[in-house]
Design an enzyme around this catalytic site. Structure first.
Site, mmCIF file in Angstrom:
data_model
loop_
_atom_site.group_PDB
_atom_site.id
_atom_site.type_symbol
_atom_site.label_atom_id
_atom_site.label_comp_id
_atom_site.label_asym_id
_atom_site.label_seq_id
_atom_site.Cartn_x
_atom_site.Cartn_y
_atom_site.Cartn_z
ATOM 1 N N HIS A 110 0.858 -1.190 0.000
ATOM 2 C CA HIS A 110 0.000 0.000 0.000
ATOM 3 C C HIS A 110 0.892 1.237 0.000
ATOM 4 O O HIS A 110 1.887 1.287 0.735
ATOM 5 C CB HIS A 110 -0.900 -0.023 1.242
ATOM 6 C CG HIS A 110 -1.880 1.109 1.254
ATOM 7 N ND1 HIS A 110 -2.995 1.129 0.433
ATOM 8 C CD2 HIS A 110 -1.901 2.271 1.941
ATOM 9 C CE1 HIS A 110 -3.657 2.259 0.632
ATOM 10 N NE2 HIS A 110 -3.011 2.968 1.540
ATOM 11 N N GLU A 180 8.649 1.330 -3.233
ATOM 12 C CA GLU A 180 7.932 0.057 -3.451
ATOM 13 C C GLU A 180 8.777 -0.912 -4.273
ATOM 14 O O GLU A 180 8.891 -2.095 -3.943
ATOM 15 C CB GLU A 180 6.608 0.325 -4.179
ATOM 16 C CG GLU A 180 5.603 1.070 -3.336
ATOM 17 C CD GLU A 180 4.234 1.144 -3.990
ATOM 18 O OE1 GLU A 180 3.245 1.066 -3.258
ATOM 19 O OE2 GLU A 180 4.149 1.308 -5.218
HETATM 20 C C1 GAR Z 1 1.043 0.729 -6.116
HETATM 21 O O1 GAR Z 1 1.486 2.019 -5.761
HETATM 22 C C2 GAR Z 1 0.418 0.047 -4.925
HETATM 23 O O2 GAR Z 1 0.967 0.435 -3.701
HETATM 24 C C3 GAR Z 1 -1.006 0.533 -5.037
HETATM 25 O O3 GAR Z 1 -1.294 0.454 -6.404
HETATM 26 C C4 GAR Z 1 -0.098 0.803 -7.114
HETATM 27 C C5 GAR Z 1 0.071 -0.153 -8.263
HETATM 28 O O4 GAR Z 1 1.097 0.311 -9.088
HETATM 29 N N1 GAR Z 1 -1.903 -0.267 -4.247
HETATM 30 C C6 GAR Z 1 -2.903 0.259 -3.554
HETATM 31 O O5 GAR Z 1 -3.189 1.438 -3.590
HETATM 32 C C7 GAR Z 1 -3.651 -0.739 -2.677
HETATM 33 N N2 GAR Z 1 -4.601 -0.095 -1.857
HETATM 34 P P1 GAR Z 1 1.732 -0.576 -10.216
HETATM 35 O O6 GAR Z 1 0.569 -1.156 -11.040
HETATM 36 O O7 GAR Z 1 2.562 0.369 -11.026
HETATM 37 O O8 GAR Z 1 2.537 -1.654 -9.558
#
Ligand code: GAR
Length: 206
Positions: A110, A180
């Site tokens: 998250h 991340e």
């Molecule tokens: C990420 O930033 C992740 O933390 C978020 O979605 C994004 C996906 O990015 N998740 C949430 O917000 C969960 N509540 P990506 O498709 O580029 O990996």
């Protein structure tokens, strides 16, 4: 570990995990991608890498009961011999039957410091907008076990970053994505190495 990734978006975290495997930092194998959007970036990456892709949008299977839908996911997980699940920007709740079957083997990332700025509707850029407008001075990432509710479950790992006074949601998102991409693989490695311990509902990384 045989890992299945669940994703709905661009899949940059999915790509970062694949890179960690290609570089030999992780020894796991990605056996499948589960998505609710056949046209998302994550699905494209999976196709490019010849990774099996399962479309699990509830809309695609309107006649199935909730239990039958969960059964479909569980049998795909069995078919691919999945032993660990990574949620990576997956915008749907995971059915309880799957959570139960994969207890302590299903994790989520998250883009904020939970338990703040989580829950329904709190995903992607929305999270960063809420962080900026609240005026908090730090944000960060949270990696936690997935639960039957959005962004709940025991916290495994957090890393924070400053929210600068001239920051907007896009600069913050960029900073957080970099965290991340680095730390999701770090935590997965801890699972590979058996270094994650749960004591009295709290998680410790050794
Ligand atoms: C990420 O930033 C992740 O933390 C978020 O979605 C994004 C996906 O990015 N998740 C949430 O917000 C969960 N509540 P990506 O498709 O580029 O990996």
């Amino acid at each position: 570990m045989n890992i299945s990734v669940f994703a709905s978006g661009n899949g940059t975290n999915f790509k970062a995990i694949l890179d960690s495997i290609d570089k030999g930092y992780l020894s796991s194998k990605i056996t499948a991608l589960f998505t609710d959007r056949a046209d998302c970036g994550a699905a494209e990456t999976a196709r490019g890498k010849k990774i099996k892709c399962f479309l699990i949008s509830r809309k695609e299977f309107p006649t199935l009961t909730r239990k039958e839908f969960s059964g479909k996911i569980l049998s795909a997980l069995k078919e691919t011999e999945t032993d660990f699940i990574i949620l990576s920007g997956f915008m749907n709740l995971i059915p309880d039957e799957v959570i139960q079957e994969f207890r302590y083997r299903i994790i989520n990332i998250h883009p904020a410091l939970l338990p703040s700025f989580g829950g329904k509707g709190m995903y992607g850029i929305n999270v960063h907008k809420a962080v900026i407008s609240s005026g908090v001075k730090v944000s960060g990432i949270t990696i936690h076990f997935a639960d039957k509710n959005y962004d709940e479950g025991s916290i495994i790992f957090q890393k924070c970053c400053d929210v600068e006074s001239d920051e907007d949601e896009y600069t913050l998102q960029k900073k957080i994505k970099a965290l991340e991409h680095k730390y999701y693989s770090f935590v997965i490695k801890k699972f590979e190495d058996g270094k994650v311990e749960i004591r009295n509902g709290k998680v410790f990384i050794n």
